[in-house]
Design a protein around this motif. Structure first.
Motif, PDB file in Angstrom:
ATOM      1  N   THR A   5     -67.624 -69.813   4.555  1.00 57.08           N
ATOM      2  CA  THR A   5     -66.723 -68.719   4.921  1.00 57.08           C
ATOM      3  C   THR A   5     -66.135 -68.099   3.661  1.00 57.08           C
ATOM      4  O   THR A   5     -66.107 -68.712   2.586  1.00 57.08           O
ATOM      5  N   VAL A   6     -65.666 -66.873   3.798  1.00 54.70           N
ATOM      6  CA  VAL A   6     -65.046 -66.146   2.693  1.00 54.70           C
ATOM      7  C   VAL A   6     -63.653 -65.719   3.128  1.00 54.70           C
ATOM      8  O   VAL A   6     -63.452 -65.298   4.272  1.00 54.70           O
TER       9      VAL A   6
ATOM     10  N   ALA B 158     -63.930 -64.976   7.278  1.00 55.53           N
ATOM     11  CA  ALA B 158     -65.145 -64.596   7.986  1.00 55.53           C
ATOM     12  C   ALA B 158     -66.307 -65.398   7.434  1.00 55.53           C
ATOM     13  O   ALA B 158     -66.292 -65.821   6.266  1.00 55.53           O
ATOM     14  N   PRO B 159     -67.335 -65.652   8.246  1.00 49.42           N
ATOM     15  CA  PRO B 159     -68.544 -66.306   7.717  1.00 49.42           C
ATOM     16  C   PRO B 159     -69.188 -65.426   6.653  1.00 49.42           C
ATOM     17  O   PRO B 159     -69.112 -64.200   6.699  1.00 49.42           O
ATOM     18  N   ILE B 160     -69.849 -66.054   5.702  1.00 45.34           N
ATOM     19  CA  ILE B 160     -70.474 -65.272   4.639  1.00 45.34           C
ATOM     20  C   ILE B 160     -71.588 -64.390   5.196  1.00 45.34           C
ATOM     21  O   ILE B 160     -71.887 -63.330   4.634  1.00 45.34           O
ATOM     22  N   GLY B 161     -72.184 -64.792   6.306  1.00 47.46           N
ATOM     23  CA  GLY B 161     -73.216 -63.963   6.916  1.00 47.46           C
ATOM     24  C   GLY B 161     -72.669 -62.699   7.538  1.00 47.46           C
ATOM     25  O   GLY B 161     -73.414 -61.746   7.789  1.00 47.46           O
ATOM     26  N   ALA B 162     -71.346 -62.661   7.813  1.00 44.86           N
ATOM     27  CA  ALA B 162     -70.745 -61.474   8.420  1.00 44.86           C
ATOM     28  C   ALA B 162     -70.540 -60.360   7.416  1.00 44.86           C
ATOM     29  O   ALA B 162     -70.182 -59.244   7.807  1.00 44.86           O
ATOM     30  N   ILE B 163     -70.769 -60.631   6.131  1.00 48.43           N
ATOM     31  CA  ILE B 163     -70.626 -59.585   5.120  1.00 48.43           C
ATOM     32  C   ILE B 163     -71.718 -58.535   5.286  1.00 48.43           C
ATOM     33  O   ILE B 163     -71.518 -57.357   4.988  1.00 48.43           O
ATOM     34  N   ALA B 164     -72.876 -58.966   5.752  1.00 50.99           N
ATOM     35  CA  ALA B 164     -73.997 -58.030   5.907  1.00 50.99           C
ATOM     36  C   ALA B 164     -73.638 -56.920   6.889  1.00 50.99           C
ATOM     37  O   ALA B 164     -72.860 -57.118   7.825  1.00 50.99           O
ATOM     38  N   PHE B 165     -74.230 -55.756   6.672  1.00 49.62           N
ATOM     39  CA  PHE B 165     -74.001 -54.611   7.548  1.00 49.62           C
ATOM     40  C   PHE B 165     -74.871 -54.739   8.790  1.00 49.62           C
ATOM     41  O   PHE B 165     -75.910 -55.399   8.780  1.00 49.62           O
TER      42      PHE B 165
END
Length: 521
Positions: free
Chosen positions: A93-94, A126-133
């Protein structure tokens, strides 16, 4: 040689002259060779940011992993925090720290990355994967702006410059106009119309400008080559650590800025892959709809018959399938052996010509009923009847079929399949008459399909399960964007969205705070 021919040859000569000049320009503006320094762990007295190092490490061709390296650098400086609660790095997470919320003036690309993280981790993390658009166009525009900001900083530091000087670009563009002008004049003198002359003149200009545009970019300065050599030495030192390539993002707490520079230089493959600022995985999207972050798997029913089809279209398809089933059945029952008896050697009445012609005719009639008939299908139909024309002899598959009572196995299979298809489409058309269901959720992704009028895929998270099947959104629908909360009236049989109501507009996903344009993600 006529004047028209001279103009054509003159235009061709100008094209050759332009290509020679362009080749000389490419040769003269090549990057010099980077001489790697000995392996070192030192950054230097005034180290460049990791995003700029990504440009140098990629030979001035791009800034791959610049965003991920910048995020890791912000974490090393205490502006964000990367955590890994378990053994799976993808579950990391970030979080934005207090120092990050009150961050001083940052470089534009650093502020862009921090804004993106802040927008996604606004509710504590947020999960690091949620950074993606969630949208490919939005991701491409965001990364293009990031690259422009990184290149601008590299130029200000004296590390990069335009590959072609503006004067050289203008001269090449002017020269590219010459061949087309000569060709256009020659076409008019040859008796062709103005429209044809414009097409002939525009073709070489467009081709030459395309070549020029593909070559515009950055190239190194002497200082840039020197600094690239230094960072090549750091890459050598990092590569010597065998486990460095598989370090997770949360290991920035141990490796500090080394992890950021390693990502910029392409050494940390795992971290660079997990911290993606692209359009992300289209089949697995992180969603916070419902209050908690969770990965939602998306299934796209590409091969589902009747997906996104209207009731009228369903009836057309059902009628077309019924035409095939009934046509083959009627022909099999009415067929007589003397239909396929050859009269003489020169007759067109071969053992298989009637059979193949009727089969193909039934198929063409079905295409007409389904409104799928095209002119090129006539040529395909002609080829399909050819085997029947050349069938001859006293025995053979065509002759055995002609004397067979009732449908042969192949015909029986076609009748069964198309009969079932007709019943299926008719049942779907009946189900479409029911009152549509109402569902509410957040739009995870929207994707176009082949065909200008084809319905788009709309993946909706209703907040109940971790699996969703995409709906068919009519191409004419407007006002819906990824990240928006909507209320849909849907037909579950064809998974078609009949109407959509906006409940809450999409929140901005990572631009400047002032760029709060609803509907973009």
């Amino acid at each position: 040689m006529t004047l028209t021919e001279q103009l054509y040859w003159g235009g061709a000569g100008l094209i050759v002259l332009w290509l020679v000049a362009f080749g000389i320009a490419l040769t003269a503006t090549r990057n010099g060779a980077v001489t790697p320094e000995p392996a070192t762990q030192e950054f230097g007295t005034d180290p460049e940011p990791p995003a700029v190092v990504a440009l140098l490490g990629n030979h001035w061709r791009g800034v791959e992993h610049a965003a991920a390296a910048t995020l890791l650098d912000l974490a090393a400086r205490g502006l964000v925090e990367l955590r890994q609660p378990g053994d799976d790095p993808a579950r990391g997470t970030v979080h934005v720290t207090e120092a990050g919320r009150a961050a001083p003036v940052l470089m534009p690309y650093e502020q862009r990355v921090l804004d993106r993280v802040t927008a996604r981790a606004a509710n504590g993390g947020a999960p690091i994967g949620a950074i993606a658009f969630r949208d490919e166009k939005r991701a491409a525009a965001w990364n293009a702006e990031l690259r422009r900001e990184v290149v601008t900083d590299a130029r200000l530091r004296g590390l990069s410059r335009y590959r072609f000087a503006p004067l050289l670009v203008s001269a090449l563009m002017f020269l590219a106009f010459g061949p087309g002008a000569l060709f256009a004049v020659a076409a008019i003198m040859g008796g062709h119309g103005v429209r044809a002359a414009l097409c002939v003149g525009a073709a070489p200009f467009v081709a030459l400008i395309f070549l020029l545009g593909r070559s515009l970019g950055e190239r190194a300065t002497p200082k840039g080559l020197e600094r690239a050599g230094h960072w090549a030495g750091l890459r050598t030192w990092l590569t010597a650590h065998e486990d460095f390539a598989q370090l997770p993002p949360a290991s920035v707490t141990v490796w500090d800025r080394y992890l950021a520079y390693g990502t910029a230089l392409g050494v940390t493959t795992l971290t660079g892959r997990l911290l993606g600022f692209d359009s992300g995985d289209r089949r697995r999207v992180w969603s916070s709809y419902g209050g908690t972050w969770r990965p939602v798997r998306i299934r796209y029913p590409r091969l589902r018959p009747g997906f996104g089809v209207s009731t009228r279209r369903l009836l057309h398809l059902a009628a077309a399938a019924a035409v095939v089933a009934v046509g083959f059945c009627a022909f099999a029952v009415l067929r007589q052996p003397d239909w396929v008896v050859a009269v003489d050697e020169g007759s067109l009445r071969r053992p298989g010509v009637v059979l193949s012609a009727v089969w193909v005719g039934v198929a063409l009639l079905a295409l007409v009923v389904a409104d799928l008939f095209r002119l090129w299908t006539l040529f395909v139909a002609f080829l399909a009847t050819m085997p029947g024309n050349f069938a001859s002899g006293s025995h053979g598959w065509f002759r055995d079929t002609a004397v067979h009572e009732g449908p042969v196995p192949a015909e029986l299979a076609v009748i069964t399949v198309f009969g079932a298809v007709a019943v299926y489409f008719l049942a779907l058309a009946c189900l479409e008459r029911r009152e549509p269901d109402t569902i509410t959720g957040e739009v995870l992704r929207m994707e176009s399909r082949k065909g200008r009028n084809a319905a788009r895929f709309l993946a909706l998270d209703e907040g109940r399960t971790d699996l969703t099947i995409a709906w068919a959104l009519p191409a004419a629908s407007q006002g819906i964007a990824t990240g928006a909360q909507v209320r849909l009236r849907v037909s579950r049989g064809t998974r078609t969205v009949r109407s959509a109501e906006l409940v809450r507009a999409a929140m901005p996903e990572g631009d400047r705070a002032k760029a709060a344009e609803p509907g973009k993600s």
